[in-house]
Enzyme design. Structure first.
Site, PDB file in Angstrom:
ATOM      1  N   LYS A  35     -16.132  52.855  46.935  1.00 50.10           N
ATOM      2  CA  LYS A  35     -16.100  51.323  46.803  1.00 50.10           C
ATOM      3  C   LYS A  35     -14.462  50.951  46.566  1.00 50.10           C
ATOM      4  O   LYS A  35     -13.832  50.210  47.460  1.00 50.10           O
ATOM      5  CB  LYS A  35     -16.975  50.587  46.050  1.00 50.10           C
ATOM      6  CG  LYS A  35     -16.967  49.118  46.154  1.00 50.10           C
ATOM      7  CD  LYS A  35     -17.819  48.419  44.935  1.00 50.10           C
ATOM      8  CE  LYS A  35     -19.443  48.238  45.497  1.00 50.10           C
ATOM      9  NZ  LYS A  35     -20.298  47.682  44.579  1.00 50.10           N
ATOM     10  N   THR A  86     -27.518  44.424  36.159  1.00 48.41           N
ATOM     11  CA  THR A  86     -28.468  44.354  34.806  1.00 48.41           C
ATOM     12  C   THR A  86     -29.786  44.415  35.522  1.00 48.41           C
ATOM     13  O   THR A  86     -30.619  43.410  35.405  1.00 48.41           O
ATOM     14  CB  THR A  86     -28.330  43.163  33.962  1.00 48.41           C
ATOM     15  OG1 THR A  86     -27.998  41.959  34.666  1.00 48.41           O
ATOM     16  CG2 THR A  86     -27.011  43.141  32.909  1.00 48.41           C
ATOM     17  N   THR A 121     -25.498  38.852  33.781  1.00 49.05           N
ATOM     18  CA  THR A 121     -26.600  37.977  33.340  1.00 49.05           C
ATOM     19  C   THR A 121     -27.461  38.890  32.300  1.00 49.05           C
ATOM     20  O   THR A 121     -27.779  40.028  32.812  1.00 49.05           O
ATOM     21  CB  THR A 121     -27.808  37.517  34.296  1.00 49.05           C
ATOM     22  OG1 THR A 121     -26.975  36.836  35.324  1.00 49.05           O
ATOM     23  CG2 THR A 121     -28.948  36.744  33.861  1.00 49.05           C
ATOM     24  N   GLU A 149     -22.500  33.606  34.998  1.00 50.49           N
ATOM     25  CA  GLU A 149     -22.190  33.254  36.162  1.00 50.49           C
ATOM     26  C   GLU A 149     -23.172  32.548  37.076  1.00 50.49           C
ATOM     27  O   GLU A 149     -24.210  32.916  37.158  1.00 50.49           O
ATOM     28  CB  GLU A 149     -21.543  34.403  37.065  1.00 50.49           C
ATOM     29  CG  GLU A 149     -20.936  34.000  38.240  1.00 50.49           C
ATOM     30  CD  GLU A 149     -19.924  32.962  38.324  1.00 50.49           C
ATOM     31  OE1 GLU A 149     -19.005  33.029  37.543  1.00 50.49           O
ATOM     32  OE2 GLU A 149     -20.218  32.075  39.069  1.00 50.49           O
ATOM     33  N   GLU A 153     -24.633  33.684  46.113  1.00 44.99           N
ATOM     34  CA  GLU A 153     -24.127  34.361  47.458  1.00 44.99           C
ATOM     35  C   GLU A 153     -24.279  33.389  48.688  1.00 44.99           C
ATOM     36  O   GLU A 153     -25.134  32.686  48.614  1.00 44.99           O
ATOM     37  CB  GLU A 153     -24.858  35.570  47.366  1.00 44.99           C
ATOM     38  CG  GLU A 153     -25.029  36.589  46.431  1.00 44.99           C
ATOM     39  CD  GLU A 153     -25.836  37.768  46.411  1.00 44.99           C
ATOM     40  OE1 GLU A 153     -26.503  37.977  47.610  1.00 44.99           O
ATOM     41  OE2 GLU A 153     -25.833  38.511  45.621  1.00 44.99           O
ATOM     42  N   ASN A 209     -31.880  29.916  36.412  1.00 47.02           N
ATOM     43  CA  ASN A 209     -32.521  30.524  37.459  1.00 47.02           C
ATOM     44  C   ASN A 209     -34.390  30.258  37.339  1.00 47.02           C
ATOM     45  O   ASN A 209     -34.921  30.440  38.150  1.00 47.02           O
ATOM     46  CB  ASN A 209     -32.160  32.149  37.363  1.00 47.02           C
ATOM     47  CG  ASN A 209     -30.958  32.322  38.056  1.00 47.02           C
ATOM     48  OD1 ASN A 209     -30.348  31.290  38.280  1.00 47.02           O
ATOM     49  ND2 ASN A 209     -30.518  33.557  38.081  1.00 47.02           N
ATOM     50  N   GLY A 258     -36.166  35.640  46.824  1.00 44.97           N
ATOM     51  CA  GLY A 258     -36.166  37.113  46.861  1.00 44.97           C
ATOM     52  C   GLY A 258     -34.393  37.187  46.136  1.00 44.97           C
ATOM     53  O   GLY A 258     -34.176  36.246  45.451  1.00 44.97           O
ATOM     54  N   CYS A 261     -30.909  37.995  42.044  1.00 45.33           N
ATOM     55  CA  CYS A 261     -31.222  37.321  40.559  1.00 45.33           C
ATOM     56  C   CYS A 261     -32.632  36.824  40.326  1.00 45.33           C
ATOM     57  O   CYS A 261     -32.997  37.129  39.169  1.00 45.33           O
ATOM     58  CB  CYS A 261     -30.269  36.285  40.699  1.00 45.33           C
ATOM     59  SG  CYS A 261     -28.750  37.084  40.545  1.00 45.33           S
ATOM     60  N   ARG A 329     -31.598  42.643  48.669  1.00 41.60           N
ATOM     61  CA  ARG A 329     -32.566  42.805  47.482  1.00 41.60           C
ATOM     62  C   ARG A 329     -33.539  41.895  47.342  1.00 41.60           C
ATOM     63  O   ARG A 329     -33.302  40.757  47.361  1.00 41.60           O
ATOM     64  CB  ARG A 329     -31.634  42.799  46.300  1.00 41.60           C
ATOM     65  CG  ARG A 329     -30.500  44.137  46.039  1.00 41.60           C
ATOM     66  CD  ARG A 329     -29.648  44.080  44.792  1.00 41.60           C
ATOM     67  NE  ARG A 329     -28.600  42.916  45.055  1.00 41.60           N
ATOM     68  CZ  ARG A 329     -27.351  42.848  44.207  1.00 41.60           C
ATOM     69  NH1 ARG A 329     -27.448  43.511  43.099  1.00 41.60           N
ATOM     70  NH2 ARG A 329     -26.442  42.083  44.558  1.00 41.60           N
TER      71      ARG A 329
HETATM   72  P1  NAD Z   1     -23.772  44.626  41.999  1.00 43.54           P
HETATM   73  O1  NAD Z   1     -24.767  45.362  41.956  1.00 43.54           O
HETATM   74  O2  NAD Z   1     -23.375  43.880  43.346  1.00 43.54           O
HETATM   75  O3  NAD Z   1     -22.316  45.057  41.364  1.00 43.54           O
HETATM   76  C1  NAD Z   1     -22.186  45.710  40.081  1.00 43.54           C
HETATM   77  C2  NAD Z   1     -21.141  46.725  40.237  1.00 43.54           C
HETATM   78  O4  NAD Z   1     -21.025  47.360  39.090  1.00 43.54           O
HETATM   79  C3  NAD Z   1     -21.366  47.938  41.209  1.00 43.54           C
HETATM   80  O5  NAD Z   1     -20.223  47.958  42.072  1.00 43.54           O
HETATM   81  C4  NAD Z   1     -21.489  49.036  40.347  1.00 43.54           C
HETATM   82  O6  NAD Z   1     -20.882  50.235  40.998  1.00 43.54           O
HETATM   83  C5  NAD Z   1     -20.584  48.687  39.078  1.00 43.54           C
HETATM   84  N1  NAD Z   1     -20.804  49.355  37.835  1.00 43.54           N
HETATM   85  C6  NAD Z   1     -21.801  49.739  37.517  1.00 43.54           C
HETATM   86  N2  NAD Z   1     -21.557  50.477  36.104  1.00 43.54           N
HETATM   87  C7  NAD Z   1     -20.335  50.513  35.985  1.00 43.54           C
HETATM   88  C8  NAD Z   1     -19.462  51.197  35.124  1.00 43.54           C
HETATM   89  N3  NAD Z   1     -20.015  51.610  33.942  1.00 43.54           N
HETATM   90  N4  NAD Z   1     -18.146  50.987  35.191  1.00 43.54           N
HETATM   91  C9  NAD Z   1     -17.722  50.182  36.353  1.00 43.54           C
HETATM   92  N5  NAD Z   1     -18.425  49.913  37.186  1.00 43.54           N
HETATM   93  C10 NAD Z   1     -19.778  49.845  37.130  1.00 43.54           C
HETATM   94  O7  NAD Z   1     -24.205  43.433  40.931  1.00 43.54           O
HETATM   95  P2  NAD Z   1     -23.891  41.897  40.981  1.00 43.54           P
HETATM   96  O8  NAD Z   1     -24.664  41.165  42.055  1.00 43.54           O
HETATM   97  O9  NAD Z   1     -22.565  41.632  41.090  1.00 43.54           O
HETATM   98  O10 NAD Z   1     -24.375  41.304  39.527  1.00 43.54           O
HETATM   99  C11 NAD Z   1     -23.659  41.699  38.376  1.00 43.54           C
HETATM  100  C12 NAD Z   1     -24.170  40.805  37.111  1.00 43.54           C
HETATM  101  O11 NAD Z   1     -23.940  39.414  37.545  1.00 43.54           O
HETATM  102  C13 NAD Z   1     -25.619  40.966  36.991  1.00 43.54           C
HETATM  103  O12 NAD Z   1     -26.165  40.861  35.885  1.00 43.54           O
HETATM  104  C14 NAD Z   1     -26.646  39.801  38.073  1.00 43.54           C
HETATM  105  O13 NAD Z   1     -27.617  39.379  37.504  1.00 43.54           O
HETATM  106  C15 NAD Z   1     -25.326  38.789  37.618  1.00 43.54           C
HETATM  107  N6  NAD Z   1     -25.129  37.693  38.644  1.00 43.54           N
HETATM  108  C16 NAD Z   1     -25.318  37.950  40.019  1.00 43.54           C
HETATM  109  C17 NAD Z   1     -25.113  36.865  40.935  1.00 43.54           C
HETATM  110  C18 NAD Z   1     -25.324  37.309  42.365  1.00 43.54           C
HETATM  111  O14 NAD Z   1     -25.452  36.271  43.263  1.00 43.54           O
HETATM  112  N7  NAD Z   1     -25.200  38.421  42.785  1.00 43.54           N
HETATM  113  C19 NAD Z   1     -25.063  35.523  40.485  1.00 43.54           C
HETATM  114  C20 NAD Z   1     -24.809  35.464  39.189  1.00 43.54           C
HETATM  115  C21 NAD Z   1     -24.925  36.474  38.322  1.00 43.54           C
END
Ligand code: NAD
Length: 434
Positions: A35, A86, A121, A149, A153, A209, A258, A261, A329
């Site tokens: 990535k 998470t 989250t 946050e 999306e 949520n 779906g 989150c 997802r």
């Molecule tokens: P994601 O899976 O898209 O991204 C997570 C990233 O973290 C991945 O690229 C992974 O390789 C990296 N990662 C994991 N462990 C790591 C480590 N030890 N060191 C460095 N990088 C590491 O997840 P996301 O959708 O961005 O969600 C992240 C958080 O934000 C979650 O808790 C989610 O619930 C929350 N969130 C997501 C959204 C959404 O719409 N996707 C909105 C609000 C909050």
């Protein structure tokens, strides 16, 4: 400000890029070397409208960079974000392995006072766990900020740049001016930073949520009741939602929620409640209704064509869990596709953005993929629409009838007007409308 963001997924990449666009110097860290290499080479690993342009501009102007080396990125960062995933553990709890590992890395690597911001989250009490790790590892002062946050999306840049509110849980008085400076460009329009304690900030995200998921399950369950009593859920949602206390937004029936989150956050909040010996009755129902709703479209197809679908072929429009994203997802389209495949059907799908994701992670080559929405229709016994992309909204019904083997449409998002579709000689099934 010098900032490091650990976790460069949907949230970390959007947050890091927007912070850079606000003028901060941002280093985005990810453990996924592919990535990081892609981002360094000018690629963007996810589809999010407007993101690519901002990534390129801020990289070019030297405010945004990408690395796998967390320790160097944390070195001298005034603010270090934790934005890793998470995911749901088997028992429904939020898996904090990534968050706590990153906290340890930050604690060990910091070389000056650092404000550690949890963007992921996370359940109530996580800031305390992060604090305990920093207590052990950090040699410099710190505070732990819970800053959930709320971006969606598909509209993530706008949501980040123009938030309804910024929720900030904190402990030390020194933290407020840091957060004020960090987010100053975002609150000029008068939207507030809501300061509170860490636990309430953590809970605020789950409350949001869980409430939104509740609205969806509520209208979905009512839609199924409308089918039984011959009422039109679309009229009902307008009739009820026009009350300003209720509102029309986020009040549409469909094929179930779906995404990354709602399903996991509802489960995690239920887990927190169980641990507190206070099971949440409403959320138990919300989840059960959603599981049922994800099967509704497949059930309608099975009812129309019989239990054995051997020899039947379906066109599937939409794979992503919602439009404007390639995220699949927990997408209801996956449940529908798998159910129909198990019943012996074959499927050709079209999605403007999610087909690579489907190929690599979800449905693989168990289904076919078309180059265009029209091509997907060729020879199909019916069209099943699962994601309401704009390009599916306007249809040449005559052309569709020509391409389909049988003129049958299952609309999992109620985007078409039943009388128009039926007037075009198409057998039409939707959700909660006669
Ligand atoms: P994601 O899976 O898209 O991204 C997570 C990233 O973290 C991945 O690229 C992974 O390789 C990296 N990662 C994991 N462990 C790591 C480590 N030890 N060191 C460095 N990088 C590491 O997840 P996301 O959708 O961005 O969600 C992240 C958080 O934000 C979650 O808790 C989610 O619930 C929350 N969130 C997501 C959204 C959404 O719409 N996707 C909105 C609000 C909050």
């Amino acid at each position: 400000m010098q900032i490091c963001v650990v976790g460069t997924g949907y949230v970390g990449l959007v947050a890091g890029t927007c912070l850079a666009d606000m003028g901060h110097n941002v280093v985005c860290v990810d453990k996924d070397a592919d990535k990081v290499a892609l981002l360094r080479g000018g690629g963007v690993p996810i589809y999010e409208p407007g993101l690519e342009h901002l990534v390129h501009r801020n990289t070019r102007e030297g405010r945004l960079s990408f690395t796998t080396d967390g320790a160097t990125a944390v070195d001298n960062a005034e603010v270090a974000y934790i934005a890793v995933g998470t995911p749901s553990a088997d028992d429904g709890s939020a898996d904090l392995g990534g968050v706590l590992a990153v906290a340890r890395m930050i604690g060990e690597a910091m070389t000056s006072r650092t404000t550690v911001i949890i963007k992921s989250t996370v359940p109530v009490g996580t800031a305390d766990k992060v604090r305990a790790i920093l207590e052990e590892t950090a040699k410099h002062p710190y505070d732990v900020v819970s800053n959930p946050e709320f971006l969606k999306e598909g509209a993530a840049i706008d949501d980040f740049m123009k938030p309804d509110r910024i929720v900030v849980g904190f402990q030390h008085a020194e933290t407020r001016p840091v957060v004020d400076r960090l987010y100053a460009p975002l609150v000029r329009s008068g939207k507030p930073i809501l300061y509170m304690d860490n636990r309430s900030a953590e809970m605020s995200k789950y409350a949001s949520n869980a409430f939104l998921a509740t609205r969806i399950s509520f209208i979905n369950e009512l839609a199924l009741l409308c089918e039984k009593v011959n009422a039109d859920v679309d009229a009902v949602r307008r009739g009820a939602g026009s009350d300003s206390r209720i509102g029309l937004r986020f009040f549409f029936p469909g094929a179930g929620y779906g995404g990354s989150c709602f399903p996991k956050d509802v489960k995690a909040l239920m887990f927190t409640a169980e641990q507190a010996n206070f099971p949440l009755k409403i959320l138990t129902a919300v989840e059960a209704v959603n599981e049922q709703q994800k099967t509704v479209m497949a059930s309608k197809v099975l009812k129309r064509f019989g239990g054995d679908l051997t020899g039947k072929h379906f066109a599937l429009w939409g794979l992503a869990f919602k439009p404007q994203t390639d995220d699949m997802r927990e997408a209801p389209a996956v449940v529908v596709a798998k159910t129909l495949l198990e019943a012996g059907a074959t499927i050709t799908a079209y999605d403007p953005e999610a087909m690579p994701e489907s190929r690599s992670h979800y449905l693989g080559e168990t289904i076919g993929y078309a180059e265009s929405p029209a091509e997907a229709l060729d020879g199909a016994d019916a069209l099943i629409l699962m994601t309401e992309w704009n390009e599916f909204r306007t249809v040449d019904w005559d052309a569709m009838r020509e391409r389909l083997k049988r003129p049958v449409v299952f609309d999992g998002r109620n985007i078409y007007d039943p009388s128009t579709v039926r007037a075009a000689g198409i057998e039409y099934y939707c959700i909660g409308r006669p």
